[in-house]
Design a protein around this motif. Structure first.
Motif, short mmCIF file in Angstrom:
data_model
loop_
_atom_site.label_atom_id
_atom_site.label_comp_id
_atom_site.label_asym_id
_atom_site.label_seq_id
_atom_site.Cartn_x
_atom_site.Cartn_y
_atom_site.Cartn_z
N LEU A 58 0.81 -1.21 0.00
CA LEU A 58 0.00 0.00 0.00
C LEU A 58 0.84 1.26 0.00
O LEU A 58 0.59 2.20 -0.74
N GLU A 59 1.85 1.31 0.86
CA GLU A 59 2.64 2.53 1.02
C GLU A 59 3.91 2.44 0.19
O GLU A 59 4.70 1.52 0.34
N GLN A 60 4.10 3.41 -0.69
CA GLN A 60 5.29 3.45 -1.53
C GLN A 60 6.22 4.61 -1.16
O GLN A 60 7.40 4.59 -1.47
N GLU A 61 5.68 5.63 -0.50
CA GLU A 61 6.50 6.76 -0.11
C GLU A 61 7.45 6.35 1.02
O GLU A 61 7.05 5.72 1.99
N GLY A 62 8.71 6.70 0.86
CA GLY A 62 9.69 6.35 1.87
C GLY A 62 10.14 4.90 1.82
O GLY A 62 10.67 4.39 2.80
N THR A 63 9.93 4.24 0.69
CA THR A 63 10.36 2.86 0.56
C THR A 63 11.41 2.74 -0.55
O THR A 63 11.54 3.61 -1.40
N TYR A 64 12.13 1.63 -0.50
CA TYR A 64 13.17 1.35 -1.49
C TYR A 64 12.86 -0.02 -2.09
O TYR A 64 13.20 -1.05 -1.49
N PRO A 65 12.20 -0.07 -3.23
CA PRO A 65 11.84 -1.37 -3.81
C PRO A 65 13.07 -2.25 -4.01
O PRO A 65 14.15 -1.78 -4.37
N LEU A 66 12.91 -3.52 -3.74
CA LEU A 66 14.02 -4.46 -3.94
C LEU A 66 14.41 -4.51 -5.41
O LEU A 66 13.54 -4.52 -6.28
N PRO A 67 15.70 -4.51 -5.71
CA PRO A 67 16.13 -4.60 -7.12
C PRO A 67 15.57 -5.86 -7.76
O PRO A 67 15.59 -6.95 -7.17
N GLU A 68 15.05 -5.71 -8.97
CA GLU A 68 14.42 -6.86 -9.63
C GLU A 68 15.38 -8.03 -9.80
O GLU A 68 14.99 -9.19 -9.66
N ALA A 69 16.65 -7.73 -10.07
CA ALA A 69 17.61 -8.81 -10.25
C ALA A 69 17.86 -9.56 -8.95
O ALA A 69 18.20 -10.75 -8.97
N GLN A 70 17.69 -8.89 -7.80
CA GLN A 70 17.97 -9.55 -6.53
C GLN A 70 16.74 -10.24 -5.95
O GLN A 70 16.85 -11.01 -4.99
N LEU A 71 15.56 -10.00 -6.53
CA LEU A 71 14.38 -10.73 -6.09
C LEU A 71 14.53 -12.22 -6.34
O LEU A 71 13.87 -13.04 -5.72
N ASP A 72 15.43 -12.57 -7.26
CA ASP A 72 15.69 -13.97 -7.59
C ASP A 72 16.22 -14.74 -6.39
O ASP A 72 16.23 -15.98 -6.40
N ARG A 73 16.69 -14.04 -5.36
CA ARG A 73 17.18 -14.71 -4.16
C ARG A 73 16.06 -15.43 -3.41
O ARG A 73 16.31 -16.33 -2.62
N TRP A 92 12.02 -9.02 -19.60
CA TRP A 92 12.95 -10.12 -19.35
C TRP A 92 12.23 -11.20 -18.55
O TRP A 92 11.35 -10.91 -17.74
N GLY A 93 12.60 -12.43 -18.83
CA GLY A 93 11.90 -13.56 -18.26
C GLY A 93 12.71 -14.31 -17.22
O GLY A 93 13.81 -13.90 -16.85
N PRO A 94 12.17 -15.42 -16.75
CA PRO A 94 12.86 -16.18 -15.69
C PRO A 94 14.13 -16.85 -16.18
O PRO A 94 14.19 -17.35 -17.31
N GLY A 95 15.14 -16.85 -15.34
CA GLY A 95 16.42 -17.47 -15.68
C GLY A 95 16.49 -18.91 -15.20
O GLY A 95 15.52 -19.47 -14.69
N PRO A 96 17.66 -19.52 -15.34
CA PRO A 96 17.84 -20.92 -14.91
C PRO A 96 17.51 -21.14 -13.43
O PRO A 96 17.09 -22.23 -13.05
N ARG A 97 17.73 -20.12 -12.60
CA ARG A 97 17.43 -20.30 -11.17
C ARG A 97 15.94 -20.54 -10.95
O ARG A 97 15.54 -21.20 -9.98
N ALA A 98 15.10 -20.01 -11.83
CA ALA A 98 13.66 -20.26 -11.72
C ALA A 98 13.36 -21.74 -11.93
O ALA A 98 12.52 -22.32 -11.23
N ALA A 99 14.04 -22.34 -12.90
CA ALA A 99 13.84 -23.78 -13.15
C ALA A 99 14.33 -24.60 -11.95
O ALA A 99 13.68 -25.58 -11.55
N GLN A 100 15.45 -24.19 -11.36
CA GLN A 100 15.94 -24.89 -10.18
C GLN A 100 14.95 -24.77 -9.02
O GLN A 100 14.69 -25.74 -8.29
N ALA A 101 14.40 -23.57 -8.84
CA ALA A 101 13.42 -23.35 -7.78
C ALA A 101 12.18 -24.20 -7.98
O ALA A 101 11.64 -24.79 -7.04
N LEU A 102 11.71 -24.27 -9.22
CA LEU A 102 10.53 -25.09 -9.51
C LEU A 102 10.81 -26.57 -9.26
O LEU A 102 9.96 -27.29 -8.74
N MET A 103 11.99 -27.02 -9.61
CA MET A 103 12.35 -28.42 -9.39
C MET A 103 12.31 -28.77 -7.91
O MET A 103 11.72 -29.77 -7.49
#
Length: 331
Positions: free
Chosen positions: A166-181, A263-274
């Protein structure tokens, strides 16, 4: 062949762990009302050895869920409320200088809250990028580096982070590349009428139900090790690869993906699904996953691993819409 971890055969070991995990799921459901899918996906994340990002509006028992999971699974649990002024040392720990009675001085490392088996990172998007990066690095490596020295985190080690959409002011969205963690992004919605009614009556009385321990850390580690030995059929492997590769505009046969996915899911997405499909199979008392597991887990595994183009936003296309089209390639 008998597993080196136990004198039991794999089938008996899986059956025993399944009974424990089923009891743990029931114990969590007695405290968290109307969130059966969220509970299941959270348990799958922990069984697969991963971390989860919980997204939902305030008041949906996200904090209570993490506390309950810690108690039921017998894990040492800590919570950090993220704020803009939170520093990496507040999470990882720091070295302090101590003076002995004989006057000699030395440094001693004081562990931060990340040294727990289950860490709740509450409103992680309120912290600065520097603090976020410190936690995400620890999540990936399983250790922290302080003053040139590495300190291993406990095993098991899991992070369940929350975000308030809900609240976006005063926040720092996580980098999209690091969401893969994060193994999964678990969207927490409102409970239905009956569940909310049960929650209302149960939590405002004089005797609120308290979670009880069911498992221990050693049993969770045994389940995580067993999951990696479960066989996966070629049909399931092909379904995972078909799904993930269809989400990349370079290799997708779907016009919607080619037009709307940046950009789409990388190999780590396949590993996560497995791993996640194996964990779901064990949770359901099965010794191997099916394509149905791939279909069920595609949304939480993929939704934070894809970015849409500007044209998608202009056309009102959402990530969940794209994932539904991807599921159609394997269902």
């Amino acid at each position: 062949m008998t597993s080196p971890r136990s004198s039991l055969n794999p089938e008996q070991e899986a059956a025993d762990l399944n009974r424990l995990i089923a009891s743990a799921r029931d114990a969590v459901a007695q405290v968290i009302f109307g969130q059966d899918q969220v509970i299941e996906e959270s348990l799958i994340t922990l069984l697969a050895g991963g971390h989860a990002l919980l997204i939902g509006v305030p008041g949906l028992a996200k904090t209570r869920l993490v506390q309950t999971l810690g108690t039921v699974l017998g894990l040492a649990e800590k919570r950090v409320q993220f704020t803009p002024d939170l520093m990496p040392a507040d999470i990882l720990g720091s070295e302090v200088m101590e003076e002995a009675a004989d006057g000699r001085r030395s440094f001693r490392f004081i562990q931060g809250p990340v040294f727990s088996q289950l860490l709740m990172a509450d409103e992680i998007n309120r912290a600065s990028p520097r603090t976020q990066a410190a936690l995400l690095q620890a999540m990936q490596e399983g250790r922290v580096s302080i003053a040139g020295h590495y300190h291993d985190l406990p095993a098991p080690f899991h992070v369940l982070a929350t975000q308030n959409p809900l609240e976006q002011e005063g926040t720092y969205p996580l980098p999209e590349a690091q969401l893969d963690r994060f193994l999964m992004q678990i969207d927490v919605g409102y409970p239905d009428w009956e569940a909310e009614k049960r929650m209302l009556v149960s939590t405002t009385g004089s005797a609120e139900v308290q979670p009880q321990p069911v498992m221990g850390a050693a049993q969770l580690l045994a389940a995580q090790a067993l999951i990696r030995t479960l066989p996966v059929g070629e049909a399931v492997v092909d379904a995972i690869l078909t799904l993930v590769r269809a989400g990349r505009h370079e290799t997708s046969p779907l016009p919607e993906v080619q037009r709307h996915v940046a950009w789409g899911p990388g190999p780590r997405a396949a590993q996560a699904l497995m791993l996640a499909t194996r964990a779901r199979a064990l949770l359901d008392g099965r010794l191997s996953p099916s394509v149905d597991d791939v279909v069920a887990l595609a949304p939480p595994v993929l939704r934070h691993r894809m970015a849409l183009s500007y044209s998608a936003r202009a056309d009102g296309v959402s990530v969940d819409h794209i994932i539904a089209r991807l599921i159609g390639t394997v269902a």
